[in-house]
Design an enzyme around this catalytic site. Structure first.
Site, short mmCIF file in Angstrom:
data_model
loop_
_atom_site.label_atom_id
_atom_site.label_comp_id
_atom_site.label_asym_id
_atom_site.label_seq_id
_atom_site.Cartn_x
_atom_site.Cartn_y
_atom_site.Cartn_z
N GLY A 194 -6.80 7.50 16.51
CA GLY A 194 -5.58 7.30 15.75
C GLY A 194 -5.79 7.70 14.31
O GLY A 194 -6.56 8.61 14.01
N HIS A 195 -5.10 6.98 13.41
CA HIS A 195 -5.19 7.32 11.99
C HIS A 195 -5.82 6.21 11.16
O HIS A 195 -5.72 6.24 9.94
CB HIS A 195 -3.79 7.64 11.44
CG HIS A 195 -3.24 8.94 11.91
ND1 HIS A 195 -2.19 9.57 11.28
CD2 HIS A 195 -3.60 9.76 12.93
CE1 HIS A 195 -1.92 10.71 11.91
NE2 HIS A 195 -2.77 10.84 12.91
N GLY A 196 -6.43 5.20 11.78
CA GLY A 196 -7.09 4.16 11.02
C GLY A 196 -6.16 3.04 10.63
O GLY A 196 -5.08 2.84 11.20
#
Length: 559
Positions: free
Chosen positions: A389-391
Site C-alpha cells: 500500500g502507501h503506508g
C-alpha cells in the site's frame, strides 16, 4: 318506785331497742346492696342465684365490669330456666417465627409500586436476518431483510443483529441510522456480505455502501467477511482517474523496460457503466464509542473503513485486503474524529505481483493503510502490520486553500512492508492550520521506497500552482526507525514561508536495497530540528535549531 313508773320505763326501753334494730337492718341491707354492686359474682353465688332467679346481664344504675374472669365456664343445670353460659375466655395463640399473629389493622391507601418492564424472552434480543426473509444464497437481494432486522434491533438496548455463518448475503446500498436507536447494539457478522455489481443498484453520487449514522456504543464484530466487489469499479480507473500520488515523481525506474501502463484486469460487459464515484465500503458518521473487531473487509470500490465526525473509536483484530489493481483503496480513513485507538490489525491495501513492481503507475494502486485527515486529534496507533500500500499518512491537508488541524498523533510498534511510503505527512500549498504533536517510534520497514516523508508541496494533479501559505508542521518526532528502503530514506520538503520546525530524528537506521529503482540520498528543504545518534545514512541536510526568519502565524493559521 310505783308500779306505774316501772311500766313506763320498760315501755320506753323496748321502744328504743325496736327503733335501733330497725335502723341496723336497714343499714345492713344498704351495705349488702352496695357490696354486691361493687364486686364480681362468684361461681357459687351464680349457681345459687341461678336456681332461684336465673341469670341475666345486670342492668343497674351503677354497673361495672369484672376485673378477673373465671377459670372455667359454669356448668348449667338442666331445666327450663337454664341460663346461657358465659362465653369462653379468649387465649392468644403463641407466636412462632414465620407465622405472625393475624391482626386486623386499619385500612391504608394502596401504595404506588413501580412495576418493572417485563424482560424480553430468552433469545428475543438477537435478531437474525434469516428470520426477516434473508435467503443468504449470494444471488437474492437481501437488502430489505437487513433493513427489517435492523429496525427491530434498533428498538432494543444491547441487542444483536446477526448475520449468521455459512451464508452469502447480497446487500445493496443500505443505511443503519440513529439517532433514535437504542445504545450498545452489536452488529454480528459471521457470514459473508457481498456488494452488488449491477450499475442499476448504484446512484450516481452515492459515496458509501454500508452507512452507520448517529449511533452510540455500536460494535461490529465477528469472523465474517464484507466484500465490496470492487473489481467492476477498478477496470476503468487507470484510464479515467487522473489522480496519482505525488511521491511517484520521485520514483524513477532503472531502465526503459518498465511498462508505461499497468496490466489491466479483464474487461466485461459492465466496464464503463459503473458510476464515476466509487463508494466506501463501511462508513461511520456522527457516532460515539464505536468498535470494529474481528471482521475482514476486502475489495472495497474505494476506502474500506471510514470514520467521520466520530468521538471514541476502537479498531482491533481487524483486517483489510485488496488486490494490486485497486486504486485509492484506503484501509482506515479518519476525518474530524477524536480519541481513536487502532491496534493489532493487518492492513493490505494494494498487493503487488512481480510484474506490477516493474512499472511506476502500478505503484499508485491501493492507498494508505491508515489515512489521518483534518479535524483529528488524540489518535493512537500501535501493533499494526501495514502493506502493501502507501503506508501510514497524515493528510493530504489544506487542499483548495482550506484550513486543516491535526494534533496528538502517536504511531508506534508498527511493521511496514512493501509500501510506497512509510510514515508520511503531506500538505497542499495554499492551505492553513497546523500539524503538531506527532510521534513515530519503533517502526520496522522492509523494502519501503520512501520510509520517512514530509511533503508540503503535495499535488495529485499533473500541474499545481505555487502558493506561499501552508499548513504549519512542527513538533514531529521520529525515533527508532529501522529497516530497508528501495528509493530514498528521508524526504523532508517544507515550505519557504513556513518551514517545518522541531523535527527530531533519533536512532534512524535505514539501509538501501537495490531493486528496480534509482537510489537517492536523503533530501531536506526548509526543515529545522535536531539529530540524535545513530543516524544511518547521515542526515546532514537537516538544519539544527530554529529558522532565523519565520512568518508569524495569524489567528487564521492557528488551530
Amino acid at each position: 318506785m310505783s308500779s306505774l313508773d316501772f311500766k313506763n320505763l320498760t315501755l320506753m326501753l323496748l321502744t328504743v331497742i325496736l327503733l335501733w334494730s330497725t335502723n341496723f337492718e336497714i343499714c345492713n341491707a344498704r351495705r349488702d346492696r352496695h357490696w354486691r354492686h361493687s364486686r364480681p359474682l362468684s361461681a357459687s353465688l351464680l349457681k345459687k342465684k341461678s336456681k332461684s332467679h336465673g341469670y341475666h346481664s345486670p342492668n343497674h344504675h351503677h354497673s361495672s365490669k369484672p376485673k378477673s374472669k373465671p377459670h372455667s365456664p359454669p356448668k348449667p343445670s338442666p331445666g327450663k330456666d337454664t341460663p346461657s353460659p358465659l362465653p369462653p375466655p379468649v387465649h392468644k395463640a403463641p407466636y412462632h417465627k414465620g407465622s405472625p399473629p393475624k391482626t386486623k389493622s386499619p385500612p391504608n391507601p394502596t401504595p404506588i409500586v413501580e412495576v418493572p418492564s417485563p424482560e424480553p424472552e430468552k433469545g428475543s434480543s438477537i435478531f437474525s436476518v434469516l428470520n426477516y426473509g434473508a435467503k443468504g444464497d449470494g444471488t437474492t437481494d437481501d437488502t430489505k431483510a437487513f433493513e427489517a432486522a435492523w429496525a427491530a434491533a434498533c428498538k432494543v438496548q444491547s441487542s444483536t443483529m446477526l448475520i449468521p455463518s455459512g451464508y452469502q448475503f447480497l446487500v445493496g446500498p443500505i443505511s443503519f441510522s440513529g439517532p433514535y436507536c437504542q445504545r450498545n447494539i452489536i452488529f454480528q457478522v459471521d457470514g459473508t456480505i457481498i456488494a452488488p455489481t449491477s450499475p442499476n443498484v448504484w446512484k450516481a453520487n452515492l459515496m458509501w455502501w454500508m452507512d452507520f449514522t448517529k449511533l452510540v456504543g455500536l460494535t461490529i464484530q465477528g469472523k465474517g467477511v464484507i466484500d465490496g466487489s470492487g473489481s467492476v469499479w477498478w477496470t476503468d480507473a487507470p484510464y479515467d482517474d487522473p489522480e496519482k500520488d505525488h511521491e511517484l515523481q520521485i520514483i524513477n525506474p532503472l531502465n526503459d523496460t518498465v511498462l508505461k501502463r499497468p496490466p489491466m484486469p479483464e474487461r466485461n460487459e459492465l466496464s464503463g457503466k459503473m458510476p464515476s464515484n466509487k463508494p466506501t465500503a463501511l462508513r461511520f458518521y456522527g457516532s460515539i464509542n464505536v468498535t470494529v473487531t474481528g471482521i475482514r473487509i476486502q475489495n472495497s470500490p474505494q476506502c474500506h473503513l471510514k470514520f467521520d465526525n466520530c468521538n471514541g473509536v476502537l479498531v482491533y483484530s481487524f483486517s483489510v485486503s485488496s488486490p494490486g489493481d485497486s486504486p485509492n483503496t484506503d484501509g482506515i480513513h479518519l476525518q474530524n474524529s477524536k480519541d481513536v485507538l487502532i491496534h493489532s490489525s493487518s492492513l493490505a491495501c494494494g498487493s503487488r505481483d512481480k510484474l506490477a513492481v516493474s512499472n511506476d503507475e502500478q505503484l499508485n494502486a491501493g492507498d494508505d493503510c491508515i489515512s489521518i485527515q483534518t479535524g483529528c486529534s488524540n489518535v493512537y496507533i500501535h501493533s499494526v502490520n501495514c502493506g502493501p500500500g502507501h503506508g501510514i499518512s497524515i493528510g493530504s491537508l489544506g487542499k483548495f486553500n482550506t484550513k486543516a488541524c491535526v494534533s496528538n498523533v502517536t504511531v508506534r510498534d508498527v511493521n511496514i512492508q512493501g509500501t510506497m511510503t512509510g510514515v508520511r505527512i503531506k500538505t497542499w500549498q495554499g492551505g492553513s492550520g497546523s500539524v503538531q504533536g506527532v510521534s513515530f517510534s519503533n517502526i520496522q520497514v522492509s523494502e519501503v521506497q520512501l520510509p520517512i516523508v514530509i511533503d508540503q508541496y503535495y499535488c495529485d494533479k499533473s500541474t499545481c500552482k505555487n502558493q506561499t501559505t501552508a499548513v504549519a508542521v512542527s513538533g514531529v518526532t521520529y525515533q527508532n526507525i529501522k529497516g530497508t528502503y528501495t528509493v530514498k530514506p528521508v524526504h523532508l520538503a517544507c515550505s519557504d514561508e513556513l518551514p517545518c520546525t522541531d523535527i527530531s530524528l533519533n536512532t534512524i537506521q535505514l539501509k538501501p536495497l537495490q531493486t528496480r529503482y534509482h537510489l537517492y540520498d536523503p533530501y531536506c528543504w526548509q526543515s529545522f530540528g535536531e539529530l540524535m545518534a545513530p543516524i544511518v545514512p547521515p542526515l546532514g541536510c537537516l538544519q539544527i535549531g530554529k529558522p532565523l526568519k519565520n512568518r508569524v502565524q495569524t489567528d487564521y493559521d492557528i488551530c
